[in-house]
Scaffold this motif. Structure first.
Motif, PDB file in Angstrom:
ATOM      1  N   SER A 220       5.713  -0.051  29.313  1.00 22.40           N
ATOM      2  CA  SER A 220       6.291   1.127  28.646  1.00 22.40           C
ATOM      3  C   SER A 220       6.629   2.201  29.679  1.00 22.40           C
ATOM      4  N   GLY A 221       7.340   3.233  29.221  1.00 23.98           N
ATOM      5  CA  GLY A 221       7.584   4.389  30.079  1.00 23.98           C
ATOM      6  C   GLY A 221       6.281   5.117  30.365  1.00 23.98           C
ATOM      7  N   THR A 222       5.412   5.171  29.374  1.00 22.59           N
ATOM      8  CA  THR A 222       4.093   5.798  29.556  1.00 22.59           C
ATOM      9  C   THR A 222       3.337   5.090  30.666  1.00 22.59           C
TER      10      THR A 222
ATOM     11  N   SER B 147       8.709  17.313  25.938  1.00 23.35           N
ATOM     12  CA  SER B 147       8.876  15.910  26.307  1.00 23.35           C
ATOM     13  C   SER B 147       8.083  15.059  25.333  1.00 23.35           C
ATOM     14  N   ASP B 148       8.227  13.752  25.490  1.00 20.40           N
ATOM     15  CA  ASP B 148       7.346  12.832  24.787  1.00 20.40           C
ATOM     16  C   ASP B 148       5.946  12.951  25.411  1.00 20.40           C
TER      17      ASP B 148
ATOM     18  N   THR C 116       4.777  11.463  28.845  1.00 16.65           N
ATOM     19  CA  THR C 116       4.928  12.119  30.149  1.00 16.65           C
ATOM     20  C   THR C 116       3.568  12.492  30.738  1.00 16.65           C
TER      21      THR C 116
ATOM     22  N   ASP D 230      10.620  11.745  35.644  1.00 13.08           N
ATOM     23  CA  ASP D 230      10.570  11.079  34.345  1.00 13.08           C
ATOM     24  C   ASP D 230      12.010  10.850  33.892  1.00 13.08           C
TER      25      ASP D 230
ATOM     26  N   ALA E 247      12.890   8.579  31.624  1.00  8.44           N
ATOM     27  CA  ALA E 247      12.815   7.776  30.396  1.00  8.44           C
ATOM     28  C   ALA E 247      14.068   7.925  29.534  1.00  8.44           C
ATOM     29  N   GLN E 248      14.629   9.156  29.502  1.00 10.60           N
ATOM     30  CA  GLN E 248      15.805   9.421  28.649  1.00 10.60           C
ATOM     31  C   GLN E 248      17.093   9.458  29.476  1.00 10.60           C
TER      32      GLN E 248
ATOM     33  N   SER F  91      11.886   4.234  30.741  1.00 10.86           N
ATOM     34  CA  SER F  91      11.375   3.613  29.513  1.00 10.86           C
ATOM     35  C   SER F  91      12.413   2.656  28.936  1.00 10.86           C
TER      36      SER F  91
ATOM     37  N   LYS G  97      15.782   4.039  23.490  1.00 12.79           N
ATOM     38  CA  LYS G  97      16.403   4.429  24.758  1.00 12.79           C
ATOM     39  C   LYS G  97      17.779   3.771  24.930  1.00 12.79           C
TER      40      LYS G  97
HETATM   41  C1  LIG Z   1      10.889  11.855  28.399  1.00 12.99           C
HETATM   42  C2  LIG Z   1      10.004  10.705  28.029  1.00 12.99           C
HETATM   43  N1  LIG Z   1       8.986  10.390  28.831  1.00 12.99           N
HETATM   44  C3  LIG Z   1       8.170   9.363  28.560  1.00 12.99           C
HETATM   45  C4  LIG Z   1       8.345   8.587  27.447  1.00 12.99           C
HETATM   46  C5  LIG Z   1       7.393   7.458  27.171  1.00 12.99           C
HETATM   47  O1  LIG Z   1       8.061   6.240  27.131  1.00 12.99           O
HETATM   48  P1  LIG Z   1       7.480   5.036  26.234  1.00 12.99           P
HETATM   49  O2  LIG Z   1       7.682   5.388  24.808  1.00 12.99           O
HETATM   50  O3  LIG Z   1       8.276   3.847  26.673  1.00 12.99           O
HETATM   51  O4  LIG Z   1       6.045   4.894  26.587  1.00 12.99           O
HETATM   52  C6  LIG Z   1       9.400   8.867  26.581  1.00 12.99           C
HETATM   53  C7  LIG Z   1       9.612   8.059  25.358  1.00 12.99           C
HETATM   54  O5  LIG Z   1      10.079   8.544  24.354  1.00 12.99           O
HETATM   55  C8  LIG Z   1      10.247   9.963  26.871  1.00 12.99           C
HETATM   56  O6  LIG Z   1      11.266  10.279  26.068  1.00 12.99           O
END
Ligand SMILES: Cc1ncc(COP(=O)(O)O)c(C=O)c1O
Length: 442
Positions: free
Chosen positions: A104-106, A130-131, A134, A202, A204-205, A226, A231
């Motif tokens: 995952s992005g996380t 942010s999500d 982050t 980051d 991810a977006q 991510s 995405k």
């Molecule tokens: C800016 C941002 N960072 C981190 C993440 C985390 O990514 P993931 O949902 O793949 O864990 C997201 C996901 O929405 C995001 O939008």
């Protein structure tokens, strides 16, 4: 309300008629009288008459990769052919020496934070909008997310506030390219270099975004992407972390693979980490998706910029602020309304826009990250925050305020932009914004 306002009505007709001629939509949506059109909410014609067709996001290329994957003897990532292809294609969009796929992005962000040597009590300055992914990795490393305020129209970190937030405990800056809009990387990287800090981007977006002529993710010491379903490209869930930094890059793989250095000779664990591995089925889909990226990124960039062009002069509305030399890939488009210039609140504006057929909704996340109960109560580990109890931080999230970030969330309107839309549809969204703003102009 706007019906009784002669000045704003004239101004609207003048502005919108020029726009309509330019867009080739003259008279089509609004009728031909001098009267401003009635809002769709009031029974008038919709400014956005049709919806874009269904967006097809995957198909034959993904099927081909999946069939090839099923012919393999192993579905494990290490030395996996799909993982290899994914890394090769990723390197074309984000050249980096060290690249690790993950779940995952996380996970990508956690691996970058861990590989950067960030640990108990260290501070990482990042964005409050942010999500939560982050900051999850920062907190799991027993480090402290420190939130800096944002620029009013780019919605990205304000380098001046980042500088104010630096303390002797600061180890890194973690800029979020929100909505795919590149942060002010020149200032942030220069600041980081002056103060000896790591920069973790980051992205991810921000798939396919560019800062000037440089691919996103190549200015900082590490970049995190991510592949979650919403995405630009996806394999359902997944992530990629990349670095060309000699301190960070070589450690990424082990931090996603239980601390196991698969090239190591002694078979011992030299690092402690979790299992964030991505399997071959995910890599197969993601590799195929990467071949679509340039088309997706260029379409979103063109359509988002078109919307800005068409609403740039609308009183009471602030378009998404993007530097002309950058490529923003609009994960979504975020405009702001100025309640001081309108006779309505954000909710009324959104309701009117949605009735016009625009894909609009209020805000993004409900509160800045620090405003969530888990932060305000410092309840990260079984209701406790060990580093606070041990005196390694005095952070009190209940006291944190980022005024601009809070204002962005209170006045932002989210507009969906995607590659299945065309210019005429986006011109319709712009017409809707102009129409609603003119109606509520004060
Ligand atoms: C800016 C941002 N960072 C981190 C993440 C985390 O990514 P993931 O949902 O793949 O864990 C997201 C996901 O929405 C995001 O939008």
């Amino acid at each position: 309300m706007g019906e009784s306002n002669g000045f704003s009505r004239r101004r609207f007709v003048a502005a919108s008629s020029g726009l309509l001629v330019a867009s080739g939509l003259s008279g089509a949506a609004f009728g031909r009288s001098d009267e401003p059109p009635r809002l769709a909410l009031q029974g008038g014609p919709k400014a956005v008459p049709a919806s874009p067709g269904k967006l097809v996001r995957w198909g034959e290329p993904e099927r081909e990769q999946l069939s090839a994957m099923l012919a393999q003897d192993s579905l494990f990532y290490w030395k996996g052919p799909r993982t290899g292809l994914l890394i090769e294609r990723f390197r074309e969009c984000c050249p980096a020496r060290h690249i690790m796929t993950c779940s995952s992005g996380t996970a990508a962000l956690h691996m970058a934070v861990a590989a950067s040597g960030i640990g108990p009590g260290d501070e990482v300055i990042t964005s409050p909008i942010s999500d939560i992914g982050t900051v999850i990795g920062i907190i799991y490393q027993q480090a402290v997310p420190v939130f800096a305020d944002l620029v009013a129209d780019t919605y990205n970190l304000d380098p001046a506030d980042v500088e104010r937030k630096i303390t002797p405990k600061t180890k890194a800056i973690l800029p979020v390219h929100l909505c795919g809009n590149p942060c002010d990387m020149e200032s942030l990287r220069a600041l980081a270099d002056r103060r000896g800090l790591i920069v973790i981007e980051d992205c991810a977006q921000a798939w396919g975004a560019r800062y000037g002529d440089r691919p996103i993710g190549t200015i900082g010491h590490a970049a995190c992407f991510s592949l979650q379903n919403s995405k630009h490209i996806t394999c359902g869930d997944g992530g990629i972390v990349a670095s060309s930094d000699d301190r960070v890059g070589p450690k990424l793989q082990a931090f996603g693979d239980k601390g196991m250095d698969r090239l190591g000779k002694d078979g011992l664990f030299h690092a402690f980490a979790t299992n964030y591995r991505m399997s071959e089925p995910q890599a197969a889909v993601a590799a195929a998706q990467l071949a679509r990226l340039e088309g997706i990124a260029s379409a979103r960039s063109r359509l988002g910029n078109l919307l800005t062009e068409r609403i740039r002069d609308v009183p009471g509305v602030v378009p998404h602020g993007v530097r002309a030399e950058d490529r923003c890939v609009y994960w979504f488009y975020l405009l702001r309304v100025r309640p001081d210039r309108l006779r309505c609140d954000r909710a009324e504006f959104v309701k009117a826009l949605a009735a016009e057929g625009a894909p609009a909704s209020a805000g993004y996340i409900p509160v800045p990250l620090y405003g969530n109960p888990v932060f305000r109560q410092h309840a990260f580990f079984a209701g406790r925050w060990p580093i606070k109890e041990l005196g390694l931080t005095t952070m009190d999230y209940a006291q944190v305020r980022c005024a601009e970030a809070e204002s962005i969330l209170a006045t932002g309107i989210r507009i969906t932009i995607h590659e299945g839309m065309d210019e005429a549809y986006v011109a319709g969204i712009a017409d809707a914004v102009r129409k609603v703003a003119a109606h509520f102009a004060s």
